[in-house]
Design an enzyme around this catalytic site. Sequence first.
Site, PDB file in Angstrom:
ATOM      1  N   ASN A   9     -21.048 105.186  38.754  1.00 27.95           N
ATOM      2  CA  ASN A   9     -20.637 104.144  39.706  1.00 27.95           C
ATOM      3  C   ASN A   9     -19.121 104.027  39.595  1.00 27.95           C
ATOM      4  OD1 ASN A   9     -20.113 101.818  41.135  1.00 27.95           O
ATOM      5  ND2 ASN A   9     -21.099 100.439  39.671  1.00 27.95           N
ATOM      6  N   LYS A  11     -17.164 102.312  41.300  1.00 29.91           N
ATOM      7  CA  LYS A  11     -16.706 100.963  41.682  1.00 29.91           C
ATOM      8  C   LYS A  11     -15.520 101.052  42.654  1.00 29.91           C
ATOM      9  CE  LYS A  11     -18.223  99.283  37.220  1.00 29.91           C
ATOM     10  NZ  LYS A  11     -18.414  98.113  36.411  1.00 29.91           N
ATOM     11  N   HIS A  97     -25.933  95.165  42.248  1.00 33.91           N
ATOM     12  CA  HIS A  97     -25.100  95.281  41.041  1.00 33.91           C
ATOM     13  C   HIS A  97     -24.634  93.884  40.644  1.00 33.91           C
ATOM     14  CE1 HIS A  97     -21.784  96.312  38.385  1.00 33.91           C
ATOM     15  NE2 HIS A  97     -22.333  97.505  38.267  1.00 33.91           N
ATOM     16  N   GLU A  99     -21.903  92.791  39.747  1.00 33.51           N
ATOM     17  CA  GLU A  99     -20.615  92.375  40.327  1.00 33.51           C
ATOM     18  C   GLU A  99     -20.816  91.870  41.751  1.00 33.51           C
ATOM     19  OE1 GLU A  99     -18.564  96.033  39.423  1.00 33.51           O
ATOM     20  OE2 GLU A  99     -18.733  95.543  37.302  1.00 33.51           O
ATOM     21  N   GLU A 169     -29.157  96.478  33.566  1.00 31.48           N
ATOM     22  CA  GLU A 169     -27.755  96.367  33.179  1.00 31.48           C
ATOM     23  C   GLU A 169     -27.470  94.949  32.696  1.00 31.48           C
ATOM     24  OE1 GLU A 169     -25.181  99.498  35.203  1.00 31.48           O
ATOM     25  OE2 GLU A 169     -25.324  97.849  36.615  1.00 31.48           O
ATOM     26  N   GLY A 175     -18.751  96.936  31.372  1.00 31.40           N
ATOM     27  CA  GLY A 175     -17.290  96.974  31.328  1.00 31.40           C
ATOM     28  C   GLY A 175     -16.688  96.315  30.111  1.00 31.40           C
ATOM     29  N   SER A 214     -21.593  99.897  29.403  1.00 32.19           N
ATOM     30  CA  SER A 214     -20.762 100.526  28.365  1.00 32.19           C
ATOM     31  C   SER A 214     -21.414 101.767  27.735  1.00 32.19           C
ATOM     32  CB  SER A 214     -20.384  99.501  27.290  1.00 32.19           C
ATOM     33  OG  SER A 214     -19.619  98.457  27.879  1.00 32.19           O
TER      34      SER A 214
END
Length: 255
Positions: A9, A11, A97, A99, A169, A175, A214
Amino acid sequence: MKKMLIAGNWKMNTNVVQSKKLCEDLLVGLTQMNSLKSKVLVCPPFTNIQIVSDTLKNSVILYGAQNCYYEPQGAFTGEISIPMLSHLGCTYIIIGHSERRAYFSETDEAINKKVIAILNSGITPIMCIGETLEERQSNSTFSVLERQLTIGLNNITPDKISDIVIAYEPVWAIGTGIAATTEQVHEAHTWIRNYLTEKFGQFGQSVILLYGGSLNSENADTLLKLDDVNGGLIGGASLKPDVFLSIIKTAESII
Ligand code: PEP
């Protein structure tokens, strides 16, 4: 044989030139591995899908998108439809996701509409689920996962469930450089598999479950080896060709 999907991904990173270079570097690295058994996927920003498609033409690397809107066309300024992505040859679309949930207020109900529309188009949705740190600390991890799965997969029939990829996730691991531990991943993936099997019967057994958060070349071996982990959704490390290639190599050694 264990099914394995290694998905990158990207991003909101890379421009057209950088996306091309990243694909070229991956292609060079992959020629050194023979007959790939894992599926390898990259999900660039929308603006770079065309160059990624051109660069990866006739290669083993698949490409997809990081989001979509569920309506096929119309007055939805700024949105990208599934037919548009299908026309570009995308075979996967990431949805839900964390985010997007956190910064763009995406709800489980909207994610469900996307899952259904993506499936109807013949593309594979990668539906992301996962708890925040606060939710883990208040012991609500499994009630959060249950809500996300129940609403996100509403109206999905058993025969369609294995056309969906689920990515676990944990938000606190994305991240941050702090991946979930082997025990935490094992516990969550076992729970998700049981949920899917209870709800969809034997079809739930064949759903691809990815871990994301991560993942890197150091922890890939332990995490990808776990039962019910069929690969990874990789953010930061997927922008570094050497690291991404090393994760693919690890996956290949596990299959
Ligand atoms: C992600 O964006 O889905 C992700 C897992 O990111 P990272 O690998 O950087 O934690």
